[in-house]
Design a protein around this motif. Structure first.
Motif, PDB file in Angstrom:
ATOM      1  N   UNK A 174       1.158  -1.216  -0.064  1.00 51.54           N
ATOM      2  CA  UNK A 174      -0.060   0.085  -0.079  1.00 51.54           C
ATOM      3  C   UNK A 174       0.789   1.819   0.032  1.00 51.54           C
ATOM      4  N   UNK A 175       2.256   1.048   1.271  1.00 52.69           N
ATOM      5  CA  UNK A 175       3.077   2.087   0.185  1.00 52.69           C
ATOM      6  C   UNK A 175       3.089   2.792  -0.650  1.00 52.69           C
ATOM      7  N   UNK A 176       3.933   1.189  -1.168  1.00 50.46           N
ATOM      8  CA  UNK A 176       4.787   1.416  -2.197  1.00 50.46           C
ATOM      9  C   UNK A 176       3.717   1.867  -3.337  1.00 50.46           C
ATOM     10  N   UNK A 177       2.406   1.386  -3.053  1.00 48.57           N
ATOM     11  CA  UNK A 177       1.234   1.948  -4.423  1.00 48.57           C
ATOM     12  C   UNK A 177       1.664   3.623  -4.384  1.00 48.57           C
ATOM     13  N   UNK A 178       0.970   3.937  -2.850  1.00 48.40           N
ATOM     14  CA  UNK A 178       0.543   5.703  -2.469  1.00 48.40           C
ATOM     15  C   UNK A 178       2.088   6.458  -3.211  1.00 48.40           C
ATOM     16  N   UNK A 179       3.782   5.887  -3.044  1.00 47.89           N
ATOM     17  CA  UNK A 179       4.562   6.491  -3.806  1.00 47.89           C
ATOM     18  C   UNK A 179       4.768   6.854  -5.357  1.00 47.89           C
ATOM     19  N   UNK A 180       4.366   5.290  -5.504  1.00 46.49           N
ATOM     20  CA  UNK A 180       3.824   5.331  -7.366  1.00 46.49           C
ATOM     21  C   UNK A 180       2.769   6.651  -7.296  1.00 46.49           C
ATOM     22  N   UNK A 181       2.102   7.234  -6.733  1.00 52.21           N
ATOM     23  CA  UNK A 181       1.436   7.361  -7.169  1.00 52.21           C
ATOM     24  C   UNK A 181       1.176   8.860  -7.326  1.00 52.21           C
ATOM     25  N   UNK A 188       5.003  10.067  -7.342  1.00 52.40           N
ATOM     26  CA  UNK A 188       5.396  10.087  -8.858  1.00 52.40           C
ATOM     27  C   UNK A 188       4.859  10.567 -10.104  1.00 52.40           C
ATOM     28  N   UNK A 189       3.934   9.917 -10.595  1.00 49.53           N
ATOM     29  CA  UNK A 189       2.919  10.141 -11.776  1.00 49.53           C
ATOM     30  C   UNK A 189       2.305  11.747 -10.904  1.00 49.53           C
ATOM     31  N   UNK A 190       2.002  12.135 -10.051  1.00 49.36           N
ATOM     32  CA  UNK A 190       1.272  13.104  -9.665  1.00 49.36           C
ATOM     33  C   UNK A 190       2.439  14.420 -10.102  1.00 49.36           C
ATOM     34  N   UNK A 191       3.825  13.993  -9.364  1.00 51.27           N
ATOM     35  CA  UNK A 191       4.849  15.001  -9.821  1.00 51.27           C
ATOM     36  C   UNK A 191       5.344  15.285 -10.656  1.00 51.27           C
ATOM     37  N   UNK A 192       5.074  14.183 -12.212  1.00 52.36           N
ATOM     38  CA  UNK A 192       5.187  13.997 -13.246  1.00 52.36           C
ATOM     39  C   UNK A 192       6.105  12.582 -13.854  1.00 52.36           C
ATOM     40  N   UNK A 193       6.187  12.902 -15.603  1.00 53.86           N
ATOM     41  CA  UNK A 193       6.380  11.869 -15.651  1.00 53.86           C
ATOM     42  C   UNK A 193       8.450  11.551 -15.206  1.00 53.86           C
ATOM     43  N   UNK A 194       8.640  10.502 -15.209  1.00 52.65           N
ATOM     44  CA  UNK A 194      10.253   9.597 -15.346  1.00 52.65           C
ATOM     45  C   UNK A 194      10.200   9.907 -14.234  1.00 52.65           C
ATOM     46  N   UNK A 195       9.709   9.219 -12.712  1.00 56.91           N
ATOM     47  CA  UNK A 195      10.267   9.820 -11.186  1.00 56.91           C
ATOM     48  C   UNK A 195       9.667   8.536 -10.696  1.00 56.91           C
ATOM     49  N   UNK A 196      11.108   8.809  -9.447  1.00 53.57           N
ATOM     50  CA  UNK A 196      11.007   7.859  -8.533  1.00 53.57           C
ATOM     51  C   UNK A 196      10.452   8.310  -7.162  1.00 53.57           C
TER      52      UNK A 196
END
Length: 66
Positions: free
Chosen positions: A48-55, A57-65
């Motif tokens: 769940x925490x990894x999924x939150x970090x994924x979203x 990253x997506x919200x911050x723009x493309x190509x993010x970790x």
């Protein structure tokens, strides 16, 4: 885990993908969460925490970790 995710991101961005003589740029966003060895956190909570970090990253723009 974050270093590995960053290497995956960089390798994806650097990949030379072509289709019908056109270069197709690729990017990837990744979410990373780590669990300490002696943590009582469940696998479900970790994912769940990894999924939150994924979203994030997506919200911050493309190509993010995140």
């Amino acid at each position: 885990a974050r270093a590995l995710a960053e290497r995956i991101r960089a390798a994806t961005q650097a990949a030379e993908i072509t289709f019908e003589k056109l270069r197709i740029p690729m990017t990837v966003s990744l979410g990373v969460a780590e669990r300490p060895a002696r943590s009582a956190e469940s696998a479900e909570d970790l994912f769940r925490r990894a999924d939150e970090r994924l979203y994030e990253a997506k919200s911050a723009g493309r190509n993010r970790v995140r």
